[in-house]
Enzyme design. Structure first.
Site, PDB file in Angstrom:
ATOM      1  N   ASP A  52       0.765  -1.128   0.025  1.00  0.00           N
ATOM      2  CA  ASP A  52      -0.013   0.087   0.180  1.00  0.00           C
ATOM      3  C   ASP A  52       0.884   1.200  -0.082  1.00  0.00           C
ATOM      4  OD1 ASP A  52       0.961  -0.066   2.642  1.00  0.00           O
ATOM      5  OD2 ASP A  52      -1.196   0.087   3.490  1.00  0.00           O
ATOM      6  N   SER A  53       2.367   1.050   0.097  1.00  0.00           N
ATOM      7  CA  SER A  53       3.229   1.955  -0.144  1.00  0.00           C
ATOM      8  C   SER A  53       3.011   2.634  -1.666  1.00  0.00           C
ATOM      9  CB  SER A  53       4.541   1.546   0.063  1.00  0.00           C
ATOM     10  OG  SER A  53       4.820   0.510  -0.747  1.00  0.00           O
ATOM     11  N   ASP A  91      -1.269  -6.298  -0.580  1.00  0.00           N
ATOM     12  CA  ASP A  91      -1.119  -5.563   0.745  1.00  0.00           C
ATOM     13  C   ASP A  91      -2.749  -5.132   1.031  1.00  0.00           C
ATOM     14  OD1 ASP A  91      -0.026  -4.880   2.924  1.00  0.00           O
ATOM     15  OD2 ASP A  91       1.118  -3.026   1.951  1.00  0.00           O
ATOM     16  N   LYS A 121      -1.152  -9.476   2.755  1.00  0.00           N
ATOM     17  CA  LYS A 121      -0.578  -9.165   3.662  1.00  0.00           C
ATOM     18  C   LYS A 121      -1.472  -8.151   4.439  1.00  0.00           C
ATOM     19  CE  LYS A 121       2.814  -6.258   3.718  1.00  0.00           C
ATOM     20  NZ  LYS A 121       2.494  -5.006   4.825  1.00  0.00           N
ATOM     21  N   GLU A 189       8.702  -4.215  10.636  1.00  0.00           N
ATOM     22  CA  GLU A 189       9.134  -2.975  10.078  1.00  0.00           C
ATOM     23  C   GLU A 189       9.693  -2.187  11.248  1.00  0.00           C
ATOM     24  OE1 GLU A 189       6.371  -1.147   7.603  1.00  0.00           O
ATOM     25  OE2 GLU A 189       7.480   0.654   7.558  1.00  0.00           O
TER      26      GLU A 189
HETATM   27  O1  KIV Z   1       3.431  -1.428   1.586  1.00  0.00           O
HETATM   28  C1  KIV Z   1       4.734  -1.592   1.647  1.00  0.00           C
HETATM   29  O2  KIV Z   1       5.600  -1.115   1.028  1.00  0.00           O
HETATM   30  C2  KIV Z   1       5.049  -2.383   2.940  1.00  0.00           C
HETATM   31  C3  KIV Z   1       6.511  -2.646   3.171  1.00  0.00           C
HETATM   32  C4  KIV Z   1       7.113  -1.407   3.692  1.00  0.00           C
HETATM   33  C5  KIV Z   1       6.822  -3.911   3.854  1.00  0.00           C
HETATM   34  O3  KIV Z   1       4.319  -2.729   3.452  1.00  0.00           O
END
Ligand code: KIV
Length: 272
Positions: A52-53, A91, A121, A189
């Site tokens: 979700d980044s 995610d 995730k 994290e």
């Molecule tokens: O969304 C993301 O990129 C993440 C990573 C930081 C593990 O959850």
């Protein structure tokens, strides 16, 4: 450009435990689009996380909070098209799994059915263990995420390092609970590295660290951070290239050549 030896090592769900036991590090990288996913797969990245980044890395938001299920479905479909043989993790975005277990099950089901992702995730510790158990029971593989939880930044007042003092025992307990619930791996994290080391030694499932030291069973990074796209590089990341500079230089050269009349050249033209 694809190295044929890479696909022989393709990660499957059952390989996660084996990789932990063998000591061979798991390499995960975020990916949000088909061409980058194809390059990552060719480079031998084991796991593509459609994080979700994407909200910050691609969509111009200042946090992950605004990211929607539709955003994640769109980007994960693209990644799957670019890397059809890779292990892809979807995610779960903010509020796609928190309101009720029923909604979480439906959204996680959509993630697998509509995108071809291999797993989902989600963020959280002991409090999400019952949900992880239900998802796994429904046939949905779950990667957990402990430590700094970007979806909680508004609640905890920012991006904070975790695992100091009494927090260490809480994190170890969370890790054991999510493993017991059936998670197949866990992201750690921005956690004090000794705590990440302790969790890694106590769990049978692999830990995948970001900002949590070298003792984790694998590492994950945000692709734009390691490529040098964007102004800010977090402490836990390293720029392995300055792709942003290369892009800017190429775009400037394109503009300059159009202005100068040297592009398009004869070889770029279609003549009768
Ligand atoms: O969304 C993301 O990129 C993440 C990573 C930081 C593990 O959850």
């Amino acid at each position: 450009m694809k190295d044929e030896n890479m696909s022989k090592n393709k990660v499957t769900l059952s390989a996660f435990g084996k990789r932990k036991r063998s000591g061979e590090k798991l390499i995960m990288l975020t990916s949000y689009d088909a061409p980058t996913a194809a390059i990552a797969a060719a480079a031998g990245i084991d796991i593509l996380l459609v994080g979700d980044s994407v909200g910050m890395a691609q969509l111009g938001y200042s946090s992950t909070i605004p990211v929607t299920m539709e955003d994640m479905l769109h980007h994960t479909k693209s990644v799957r098209r670019g890397a059809p043989d890779s292990f892809v993790v979807f995610d779960m975005p903010f509020m796609s799994y928190q309101a009720s277990d029923e909604e979480a099950l439906r959204n996680a089901g959509r993630a697998l059915k509509e995108t071809g992702a291999d797993a989902v995730k989600l963020e959280g510790g002991a409090e999400v263990a019952p949900l992880i158990r239900k998802l796994v029971g429904a046939g949905i593989p779950v990667m957990a995420h402990l430590g700094l939880l970007p979806q909680h930044v508004q609640a905890v007042g920012g991006y904070k390092i975790t695992g100091r003092g009494d927090d260490a025992a809480r994190l170890v307990n969370d890790a054991l609970k999510i493993q017991d619930a059936g998670a197949f791996a866990v992201v750690l994290e921005c956690m004090i590295s000794d705590v990440a080391k302790e969790i890694t030694s106590k769990l049978d499932i692999p830990t995948i660290g970001i900002g949590s030291g070298t003792d984790c069973d694998g590492q994950v990074q945000v692709v734009t951070d390691i490529l040098g796209i964007g102004d800010f590089t977090p402490k836990h990341a390293k720029r392995f290239a300055n792709v942003g500079e290369i892009m800017q230089q190429a775009m400037k050269q394109y503009a300059d050549e159009v202005k100068a009349g040297t592009f398009p050249a004869k070889e770029n033209r279609f003549d009768a």
